[in-house]
Design a protein around this motif. Structure first.
Motif, PDB file in Angstrom:
ATOM      1  N   MET A  97       0.836  -1.193   0.000  1.00 30.64           N
ATOM      2  CA  MET A  97       0.000   0.000   0.000  1.00 30.64           C
ATOM      3  C   MET A  97       0.880   1.255   0.000  1.00 30.64           C
ATOM      4  SD  MET A  97      -3.289  -0.774  -0.086  1.00 30.64           S
ATOM      5  CE  MET A  97      -2.734  -1.877  -1.404  1.00 30.64           C
ATOM      6  N   ALA A  98       0.268   2.401  -0.223  1.00 31.31           N
ATOM      7  CA  ALA A  98       1.032   3.619  -0.452  1.00 31.31           C
ATOM      8  C   ALA A  98       1.178   4.467   0.812  1.00 31.31           C
ATOM      9  CB  ALA A  98       0.364   4.447  -1.550  1.00 31.31           C
ATOM     10  N   ARG A  99       2.210   5.290   0.806  1.00 32.42           N
ATOM     11  CA  ARG A  99       2.404   6.315   1.826  1.00 32.42           C
ATOM     12  C   ARG A  99       1.777   7.594   1.269  1.00 32.42           C
ATOM     13  NH1 ARG A  99       5.674   7.523   6.237  1.00 32.42           N
ATOM     14  NH2 ARG A  99       6.609   9.615   6.305  1.00 32.42           N
ATOM     15  N   ILE A 100       0.691   8.041   1.894  1.00 29.60           N
ATOM     16  CA  ILE A 100      -0.105   9.137   1.339  1.00 29.60           C
ATOM     17  C   ILE A 100      -0.085  10.332   2.286  1.00 29.60           C
ATOM     18  CG2 ILE A 100      -2.394   9.856   0.564  1.00 29.60           C
ATOM     19  CD1 ILE A 100      -2.972   7.000  -0.222  1.00 29.60           C
ATOM     20  N   VAL A 101       0.301  11.469   1.740  1.00 28.19           N
ATOM     21  CA  VAL A 101       0.274  12.726   2.490  1.00 28.19           C
ATOM     22  C   VAL A 101      -0.949  13.522   2.063  1.00 28.19           C
ATOM     23  CG1 VAL A 101       1.395  14.962   2.813  1.00 28.19           C
ATOM     24  CG2 VAL A 101       2.752  12.863   2.902  1.00 28.19           C
ATOM     25  N   LEU A 102      -1.774  13.864   3.040  1.00 26.44           N
ATOM     26  CA  LEU A 102      -2.906  14.749   2.807  1.00 26.44           C
ATOM     27  C   LEU A 102      -2.538  16.138   3.308  1.00 26.44           C
ATOM     28  CD1 LEU A 102      -5.941  12.626   4.107  1.00 26.44           C
ATOM     29  CD2 LEU A 102      -4.947  12.666   1.821  1.00 26.44           C
ATOM     30  N   ILE A 103      -2.690  17.132   2.468  1.00 27.11           N
ATOM     31  CA  ILE A 103      -2.465  18.505   2.889  1.00 27.11           C
ATOM     32  C   ILE A 103      -3.831  19.115   3.180  1.00 27.11           C
ATOM     33  CG2 ILE A 103      -1.478  20.738   2.283  1.00 27.11           C
ATOM     34  CD1 ILE A 103       0.347  19.298   0.307  1.00 27.11           C
ATOM     35  N   GLY A 104      -4.077  19.416   4.467  1.00 32.43           N
ATOM     36  CA  GLY A 104      -5.378  19.926   4.871  1.00 32.43           C
ATOM     37  C   GLY A 104      -6.396  18.823   5.072  1.00 32.43           C
ATOM     38  N   GLY A 105      -5.979  17.722   5.655  1.00 31.97           N
ATOM     39  CA  GLY A 105      -6.826  16.545   5.752  1.00 31.97           C
ATOM     40  C   GLY A 105      -7.807  16.519   6.898  1.00 31.97           C
ATOM     41  N   SER A 106      -7.876  17.574   7.697  1.00 32.55           N
ATOM     42  CA  SER A 106      -8.801  17.587   8.836  1.00 32.55           C
ATOM     43  C   SER A 106     -10.125  18.279   8.524  1.00 32.55           C
ATOM     44  CB  SER A 106      -8.158  18.277  10.045  1.00 32.55           C
ATOM     45  OG  SER A 106      -6.984  17.609  10.436  1.00 32.55           O
ATOM     46  N   GLY A 107     -10.330  18.688   7.275  1.00 29.21           N
ATOM     47  CA  GLY A 107     -11.514  19.450   6.916  1.00 29.21           C
ATOM     48  C   GLY A 107     -12.637  18.602   6.363  1.00 29.21           C
ATOM     49  N   HIS A 108     -13.470  19.226   5.529  1.00 32.23           N
ATOM     50  CA  HIS A 108     -14.668  18.582   4.999  1.00 32.23           C
ATOM     51  C   HIS A 108     -14.361  17.239   4.342  1.00 32.23           C
ATOM     52  CE1 HIS A 108     -16.377  22.348   5.917  1.00 32.23           C
ATOM     53  NE2 HIS A 108     -16.368  22.919   4.734  1.00 32.23           N
ATOM     54  N   ILE A 109     -13.486  17.273   3.349  1.00 34.50           N
ATOM     55  CA  ILE A 109     -13.202  16.062   2.572  1.00 34.50           C
ATOM     56  C   ILE A 109     -12.410  15.067   3.405  1.00 34.50           C
ATOM     57  CG2 ILE A 109     -12.084  15.148   0.505  1.00 34.50           C
ATOM     58  CD1 ILE A 109     -12.506  17.985  -0.735  1.00 34.50           C
ATOM     59  N   GLY A 110     -11.396  15.545   4.118  1.00 32.61           N
ATOM     60  CA  GLY A 110     -10.559  14.657   4.905  1.00 32.61           C
ATOM     61  C   GLY A 110     -11.320  13.891   5.961  1.00 32.61           C
ATOM     62  N   THR A 111     -12.384  14.482   6.496  1.00 32.55           N
ATOM     63  CA  THR A 111     -13.219  13.795   7.482  1.00 32.55           C
ATOM     64  C   THR A 111     -13.681  12.442   6.963  1.00 32.55           C
ATOM     65  OG1 THR A 111     -13.960  15.832   8.557  1.00 32.55           O
ATOM     66  CG2 THR A 111     -15.434  13.926   8.715  1.00 32.55           C
ATOM     67  N   TYR A 112     -13.975  12.383   5.668  1.00 37.00           N
ATOM     68  CA  TYR A 112     -14.456  11.143   5.058  1.00 37.00           C
ATOM     69  C   TYR A 112     -13.346  10.380   4.329  1.00 37.00           C
ATOM     70  CZ  TYR A 112     -19.092  12.956   6.055  1.00 37.00           C
ATOM     71  OH  TYR A 112     -20.205  13.429   6.705  1.00 37.00           O
ATOM     72  N   LEU A 113     -12.342  11.104   3.844  1.00 38.04           N
ATOM     73  CA  LEU A 113     -11.279  10.456   3.082  1.00 38.04           C
ATOM     74  C   LEU A 113     -10.329   9.662   3.966  1.00 38.04           C
ATOM     75  CD1 LEU A 113      -9.734   9.974   0.464  1.00 38.04           C
ATOM     76  CD2 LEU A 113      -8.637  12.222   0.779  1.00 38.04           C
TER      77      LEU A 113
END
Length: 321
Positions: free
Chosen positions: A1-17
């Protein structure tokens, strides 16, 4: 599996992503200012590494992009990029070292629609700083993808809704008291004839699109896709459906724009203008064909899911089933 960096992952989309990524087995790093918790709790967040960073300040100092590159991601999902220089710095720092780069754009890259539903390939005619910058970011990243092989995919959400925040309402702004008035059966006055359109999408469907883009990276690289529900709503149709959802027959009135705006809070009237001047109505045929995108929520279902979580004076749970 991949190492994934989310920039701004605590918001609307990140809540579900984030839960989707963790449950799929990915190693997730969330880069955030640390000022917000996810809108909904989930055990998946216990498996996420958090990196605190102020993007705007670090972009000014020239450090942000190199900090992201130093995390050695396989995939970067950029949820909060709003300027071309920021996108350029990140692409330069990551070029040649990542498998995939997903940028979250906006349907406001289109500006006013000429043909509806508007296809992804329609000419860009944005207006306003936000739409113009997002269109320029899209153009830059897609050019890098096609010229230099930078593995960029662009996703353009509509009006994102979900539990934890007030959705764009039938008056074209975000004041939840509009839903409270509808719940009571009060008269709701709309601008013009209420025939301008808005196009919602549930945050979980945007998260679904990210997952599909990542899972189909060969097909998605170098492409832009709309991330919206299956159909836009007119303000009038939206309002009528919400009245009936709360157990009332629609109780609507209409005024020409100038008269309507004069009776509103000035900031809310400006927000309405920003939405109805664009009146988005976007196609998803490309995303369906290439990525297998199948939105779980219609626009109404997405809004209703969010409204269920609002504390609306004058409404009762019995009317919100």
């Amino acid at each position: 599996m991949a190492r994934i960096v989310l920039i701004g992952g605590s918001g609307h989309i990140g809540t579900y992503l984030v839960p989707r990524l963790v449950e799929a087995g990915h190693d997730v790093i969330n880069v955030t200012r640390g000022q917000r918790a996810p809108y909904l709790p989930h055990a998946a967040w216990q498996a996420v590494e958090t990196v605190t960073a102020d993007r705007e300040a670090e972009d000014r100092d020239g450090h942000f992009a190199t900090r992201i590159a130093a995390l050695k991601p396989d995939i970067v999902v950029d949820l909060v990029c709003f300027t071309v220089p920021s996108a350029q710095a990140l692409a330069e720092a990551l070029h040649g070292s990542i498998q995939h780069f997903v940028h979250i754009g906006t349907i406001w890259v289109h500006g006013p629609a000429s043909v509806v539903p508007t296809p992804e390939e329609a000419p860009r005619r944005p207006f306003g700083t936000y739409g113009v910058q997002k269109a320029a970011i899209e153009a830059y990243l897609l050019d890098r993808a096609r010229r230099d092989g930078f593995p960029a995919t662009i996703l353009h959400p509509g009006h994102i809704v979900g539990r934890g925040w007030a959705p764009l309402n039938p008056a074209g702004h975000f004041n939840p008291q509009v839903f409270a008035a509808i719940a009571r059966g009060d008269t709701l006055t709309l601008p013009n004839f209420g025939l301008e359109t808005v196009h919602h999408v549930h945050a979980d469907d945007v998260a679904q699109m990210v997952m599909r883009a990542v899972g189909n990276w060969r097909a998605s690289t170098g492409e832009a896709f709309h991330a919206v529900s299956s159909g836009a709503l007119t303000l009038r149709g939206y309002a009528e459906a919400m009245f009936r959802w709360f157990g009332h027959e629609p109780n609507l009135a209409y005024l020409p724009w100038d008269a309507w705006a004069a009776g509103q809070d000035s900031e809310e009237a400006q927000t309405t203008y920003e939405h109805i001047a664009r009146s988005p109505n976007c196609a998803i045929a490309k995303a369906e064909r290439i990525l297998g995108y199948a939105p779980r929520f219609t626009s109404l279902e997405a809004v209703q899911d969010a409204v269920l979580a609002l504390d609306l004076p004058g409404s009762t749970p019995a009317l919100r089933n």
